[in-house]
Scaffold this motif. Structure first.
Motif, short mmCIF file in Angstrom:
data_model
loop_
_atom_site.label_atom_id
_atom_site.label_comp_id
_atom_site.label_asym_id
_atom_site.label_seq_id
_atom_site.Cartn_x
_atom_site.Cartn_y
_atom_site.Cartn_z
N ALA A 11 48.73 53.38 49.55
CA ALA A 11 48.03 53.02 48.31
C ALA A 11 47.21 51.95 48.52
N PRO A 12 47.64 50.91 48.97
CA PRO A 12 46.85 49.60 49.11
C PRO A 12 45.59 49.75 49.46
N ALA A 13 45.52 50.59 50.60
CA ALA A 13 44.23 50.84 51.26
C ALA A 13 43.29 51.71 50.53
N LEU A 14 43.82 52.37 49.40
CA LEU A 14 43.15 53.18 48.56
C LEU A 14 42.75 52.53 47.32
N LYS A 15 43.29 51.49 46.96
CA LYS A 15 43.13 50.95 45.56
C LYS A 15 41.68 50.74 45.23
N TYR A 16 41.04 49.98 46.17
CA TYR A 16 39.54 49.80 45.56
C TYR A 16 38.58 50.76 45.95
N ASP A 17 38.87 51.89 46.43
CA ASP A 17 38.13 53.13 46.39
C ASP A 17 38.34 53.88 45.26
N ILE A 18 39.76 53.86 44.65
CA ILE A 18 39.95 54.37 43.29
C ILE A 18 39.26 53.67 42.07
N ALA A 42 41.77 47.99 33.27
CA ALA A 42 42.58 46.56 32.92
C ALA A 42 44.09 46.80 33.01
N LEU A 43 44.71 47.78 32.75
CA LEU A 43 46.05 47.97 32.95
C LEU A 43 46.37 48.15 34.58
N ILE A 44 45.34 48.77 35.14
CA ILE A 44 45.94 48.89 36.61
C ILE A 44 45.75 47.83 37.36
N THR A 45 44.75 46.89 36.96
CA THR A 45 44.61 45.48 37.97
C THR A 45 45.63 44.37 37.40
N THR A 46 46.17 44.55 36.21
CA THR A 46 46.82 43.47 35.59
C THR A 46 48.37 43.65 35.72
N ARG A 47 48.68 44.90 35.51
CA ARG A 47 50.25 45.39 35.38
C ARG A 47 50.73 46.45 36.33
#
Length: 227
Positions: A11-18, A42-47
């Motif tokens: 997941a960490p490698a794909l988060k910026y693509d998502i 906002a929910l994804i990036t904060t929590r």
């Protein structure tokens, strides 16, 4: 369509693509889409916990993050659940906030139209198969089972479920039949009590989200056993 696995160890490698797909998807739509996408971002990036696919947050805290009241939160979260982007993993209880899961694969499928805008390298990356362990001997894949064809609601729902995850559909959803659809509720029949209970426990939100795309009046689901 094969989509790279968006949760778990990779997941960490794909988060910026998502997040890129979400941003471009928002910018290609109207102000209502842009606001909804900004809110889930906002929910994804904060929590959001990418590895466990869990979002632990209460309605009051969401309202504070979004600068809205709790009625708006309730309405917006219902919209995201209907789209299949968010599902309740564990409901809120005394002294404990609700835990949600975010269906990142559904988000990717819903943003596929903008992949070409981001670039051909992005398209190739998002459609590639996950790397396999070289020590594992691959089995001969089973022939793909096509979804049912037709214009009726259940056939279209089956097609949506198939496109979302062909393997899951083949193992579980294709064995269901629609028995009744009325008054905002649909009743599905499974061939066994085990299958009925298991699907009702694991994937009711996914089935309802598929219905919402064809018949938005459906808000409740029952799964019964044939035997």
């Amino acid at each position: 369509m094969q989509v790279a696995k968006p949760v778990g160890r990779n997941a960490p490698a794909l988060k910026y693509d998502i997040l890129s797909a979400l941003a471009v998807h928002a910018l290609s739509g109207d102000k209502h889409r842009q606001r909804s996408v900004l809110r889930i971002t906002a929910l994804i990036t904060t929590r959001y916990n990418w590895r466990s696919n869990e979002l632990s947050i209460g309605r009051e805290e969401i309202a504070r993050l979004w600068s809205v009241n709790e009625r708006t939160v309730k309405r917006e979260m219902a919209k995201l659940r209907s789209a299949g982007w968010i599902a309740v993993k564990r409901p809120a209880a005394r002294g404990r906030v609700a835990v949600y899961e975010i269906d990142l694969k559904q988000i990717l499928l819903d943003t596929v139209d903008v992949w070409r805008v981001i670039g051909t390298d992005f398209q190739e990356r998002m459609q590639q198969e996950p790397a396999e362990d070289n020590n594992v001997v691959p089995f001969q894949p089973k022939p793909a089972i096509p979804p049912p064809q037709g214009e009726d609601v259940w056939a279209q729902v089956q097609e949506i479920l198939h496109n979302r995850d062909p393997e899951l559909w083949s193992s579980w959803f294709r064995h269901l039949n629609e028995a009744e659809r009325a008054g905002g509720q649909v009743t599905l029949i499974a061939p066994s009590r085990f299958m009925a209970d298991y699907i009702a426990q694991k994937w009711p939100a996914r089935v309802l989200a598929a219905y919402a795309r064809i018949d938005p009046s459906i808000r409740a689901l029952r799964i019964e056993a044939a035997d």
